[in-house]
Scaffold this motif. Sequence first.
Motif, short mmCIF file in Angstrom:
data_model
loop_
_atom_site.label_atom_id
_atom_site.label_comp_id
_atom_site.label_asym_id
_atom_site.label_seq_id
_atom_site.Cartn_x
_atom_site.Cartn_y
_atom_site.Cartn_z
N VAL A 21 4.11 9.92 -9.23
CA VAL A 21 3.55 10.14 -10.55
C VAL A 21 2.84 11.48 -10.60
CG1 VAL A 21 1.75 9.38 -12.14
CG2 VAL A 21 3.33 7.72 -11.16
N ALA A 22 2.11 11.74 -9.50
CA ALA A 22 1.37 13.00 -9.45
C ALA A 22 2.33 14.17 -9.56
CB ALA A 22 0.57 13.08 -8.15
N PHE A 67 -7.23 13.05 -13.46
CA PHE A 67 -6.01 13.80 -13.70
C PHE A 67 -5.30 13.31 -14.95
CE2 PHE A 67 -1.48 14.44 -12.56
CZ PHE A 67 -1.51 15.80 -12.61
N GLY A 77 3.84 21.99 -19.73
CA GLY A 77 2.97 22.02 -20.90
C GLY A 77 2.25 23.36 -21.02
N ASP A 97 0.83 -1.21 0.00
CA ASP A 97 0.00 0.00 0.00
C ASP A 97 0.85 1.25 0.00
OD1 ASP A 97 -2.39 -1.10 -0.20
OD2 ASP A 97 -2.95 -0.94 1.92
N SER A 127 3.82 14.27 -13.09
CA SER A 127 2.85 14.74 -14.11
C SER A 127 2.47 16.18 -13.86
CB SER A 127 1.62 13.85 -14.13
OG SER A 127 1.23 13.52 -12.83
N GLY A 128 2.47 16.57 -12.55
CA GLY A 128 2.19 17.96 -12.23
C GLY A 128 3.23 18.86 -12.89
N LEU A 187 -1.07 19.15 -27.24
CA LEU A 187 0.27 19.65 -27.53
C LEU A 187 0.90 18.91 -28.69
CD1 LEU A 187 1.73 20.06 -23.94
CD2 LEU A 187 1.41 21.86 -25.62
N VAL A 224 3.99 1.65 -0.71
CA VAL A 224 4.78 1.85 -1.93
C VAL A 224 3.89 2.41 -3.03
CG1 VAL A 224 6.06 0.68 -3.74
CG2 VAL A 224 6.48 0.11 -1.37
N ALA A 225 2.70 1.84 -3.16
CA ALA A 225 1.78 2.28 -4.21
C ALA A 225 1.43 3.75 -4.00
CB ALA A 225 0.53 1.43 -4.18
N ARG A 226 1.13 4.09 -2.75
CA ARG A 226 0.71 5.46 -2.48
C ARG A 226 1.84 6.44 -2.82
NH1 ARG A 226 -1.64 5.90 3.23
NH2 ARG A 226 -2.55 3.97 2.48
N GLU A 227 3.03 6.07 -2.31
CA GLU A 227 4.14 6.99 -2.58
C GLU A 227 4.43 7.03 -4.06
OE1 GLU A 227 7.60 7.18 -0.38
OE2 GLU A 227 6.63 7.09 1.59
N GLY A 228 4.23 5.87 -4.72
CA GLY A 228 4.46 5.81 -6.17
C GLY A 228 3.50 6.74 -6.88
N LEU A 229 2.22 6.66 -6.49
CA LEU A 229 1.21 7.53 -7.12
C LEU A 229 1.54 8.99 -6.89
CD1 LEU A 229 -2.08 5.63 -6.40
CD2 LEU A 229 -0.87 5.92 -8.55
N LEU A 286 2.61 18.97 -16.50
CA LEU A 286 1.47 19.82 -16.81
C LEU A 286 1.88 21.29 -16.83
CD1 LEU A 286 -1.57 20.26 -17.21
CD2 LEU A 286 -1.79 20.31 -14.72
N PRO A 324 9.50 6.38 -4.63
CA PRO A 324 10.37 7.49 -5.03
C PRO A 324 11.05 8.17 -3.84
CG PRO A 324 8.20 7.69 -6.00
CD PRO A 324 8.13 6.53 -5.10
#
Lengths: 155, 653
Positions: free
Chosen positions: A130-131, B40, A141, A120, A134-135, B51, A122-127, A138, B95
Amino acid sequence: MTSDTLPYAVDAECPLKDSELAVLRKQYESEGAYVGVQTKFNYAWGLIKSTRRGDQQHGVRLLTEIFRDHVERRRECLYYLALGHYRLGNYAEARRYNEILLENEPANSQALSLRGLIDDKVAREGLLGVAIVSGVALAAGLVGSALWKGLARKR
Amino acid sequence: MDGSSAQAEPPHPPPTERRPAAGEPEPALGTAIGRDLTAFSRTVTATAGHLIGPFAEPGGGHANHYTVTMGDISKQLAKRPSIQKRMLSFNHRSPGELVRSKLSTAEIQHRALTHVPDEMLANIPPVEHAYSLFQGFQATVPDETFAATERGRTRHRRRSSGKHKALEGLNGSTPDGPPTLAQMGREKAALTRQLEMLGIRKHMSSAEIREIDMKIANLNRMRNIVFDRLAQLEQEESEIEHEIVAVENKIEELEDELALAGIGENNMHQTDPSSAEDTPGEDGSFMSESIYNKIPGKHPRKRKTNRKLSKPMLHEHLEPGAAIKDMQTHSDTITCLDFDVPFGTMVTAALDDTVGVWDLNSGKCLGMLEGHHASVRCLQVEDNIVATGSADASIKLWDLSKAESYRYQTTADDEEKGSKHIAPSMAECHILTLDSHIDEVTALYFQGDMLVSGSEDKTLRQWDLEKGRCVQTLDVLWAAAQSSMDEGKWRTPGGRTANGDFVGALQCFDAALACGTADGMVRLWDLRSGQVHRSLVGHTGPVTALQFDDVHLVTGSLDRSIRIWDLRTGTIFDAFGYDHPVTSMQFDARRIVSACGENVVKIYDKTDGRHWDCGAGLKDDNPMPASIIDRVRIKDGYLVEGRRDGMVGVWAC
């Protein structure tokens, strides 16, 4: 091992009072070079329960020593080590120890629950990672598109 | 308007793909995050498509395809959390962990310290302990902590189930009411838990004891190893000493040859400095030239002293009560014995009228001191000087270093012959005879160049060893009669213990002399005035042994007691009794050892107040019981005892 002999991760989450930890430390220090394994563990466990990272690291270090010196205690130490590393956030280490314990005792309920917790986390920290990534993407971009639009308007 | 319409509308059914399967539990938080993420990621995809779109090659199918794929993935992710877990944790590291483990030196250090190699991890034996370390922890940590966590746990449970909460609320509101089933149940659970904890604590203690036993065994093994090393070192030490003496003797011989050759007439000058350095300290003035000159022409050339250059310490590490050696020295009752240092030289005298000199290291006889016409009643060894007081009323002084056959000459050559070799006479050691007493000499003590002796003729004599003559005679009966104090008067000893020597024991220090006599009194004399300045009354039988240090005076008597007196106040400090008359007693820094008509030596440990026995009599398996011990001496924990059958036992204590 019966179900009662090992603590669940929840146990590791509630820190001892400073005075209690001081008692454990005093006992540990008073025994000097010939410290008994139980005393050492008590102090280590108290440290791991602490919320301070330095304490937790110290606790894990003591546990590692116990693991090295007391072959007969290794199996349960695997679990404590896994918990300690889990507390520290070293999930790879935690998983390593936990998996070895599960190899030896596939039905160990504490280890199984810890496995779930680690996954759990690891997944949370992984997400979260990613957030963040990707932030950043973004934002880049948006800036990029703004620039692009500006350029396009100029043209 | 929009809002109202949204409210009015029936709620949209949630998209099917997001609904978890009926049987599949899904962590609430995970779902929430998953949803956010889906939204998201869509935005991201859209933006990315936006893009990338314009840049894409003609044939927008590519970009379209990409969007679709991303959408698919995100849908899948949302539906199956386990997949995203697997995907994101494929490298087993989050991470945050990665960042920490690569960037912080403290972290890297900690990792290095706590890393456990794989081969250790492979060696995981099965559990054989009755309790886990965690249980041990629970049992050790004070109960209140526990109670706190316990309470926390129950609270937790309460929150989770409403029914329980209601029930407990009911019970909780009437604490003084009659005990309910639930309360009793809880109490029982608590007690059971307590019992469990006690069991664990028991196991812990036994495990700890086992651990300590193991440590003790380990330490003992180490001790034995070190002990052997020490023994080895002492062995080497004594070998080297032998060599040194041999070399020194050779040097001396060469010097003599040179002197004979007429190169130097000052032969004496050459040897004298060496003799001075052999007997250092206070003994430097002892046995000075003047005495040696009195024995003319016998042995002008002086042997090296037997003084050990090193201090043996092996016996200090032996178990208290351990036997070091047994020696058959005489065939008759040993009347007195003494030795200079542990593992040094011992002199024994027996009723068979012989006096033997023994090497305590090898247990061999070095020679016999011949000259007395009757048995020796008392003797003292100090360095290489021996004083013997005999029943023939004379006192003789011997210098063992003058013996031709002494120690180093014999040990090497006679090693093979063993016990068969005949002890040589050591007549050449005799340096002085003091014969003013007119009856048996029963006690003597010498220090420096002063010797005091006590005799059956009811006098004490003080001798100047330098001049070799009596300088003072103290009449005990006269002094007793002079005494103004009532208790100072001579009391005729009565009863069955009346057969002690008139002067049982004495010791002097500078001008202070203490003597114990047959009337049970201990008199303290001032040698400058020749007066008794204090009498210690207490013993009811003849005093047979006496020794004092700077604080206490210890006496042993035929009245079966040992008394310890305070020298400054003259009052009794401590006393203890035995079953039989005390015939001999001596103390060192730690113990008072006494011989009192048994085949064991009675030992009183001053430091811990313990009484214990030491000796051959303790061995039950011995078919022939050991003989009764009459004489005992101790120095630095090295105990020597002489028995009625002529055996001498050496013990560590």
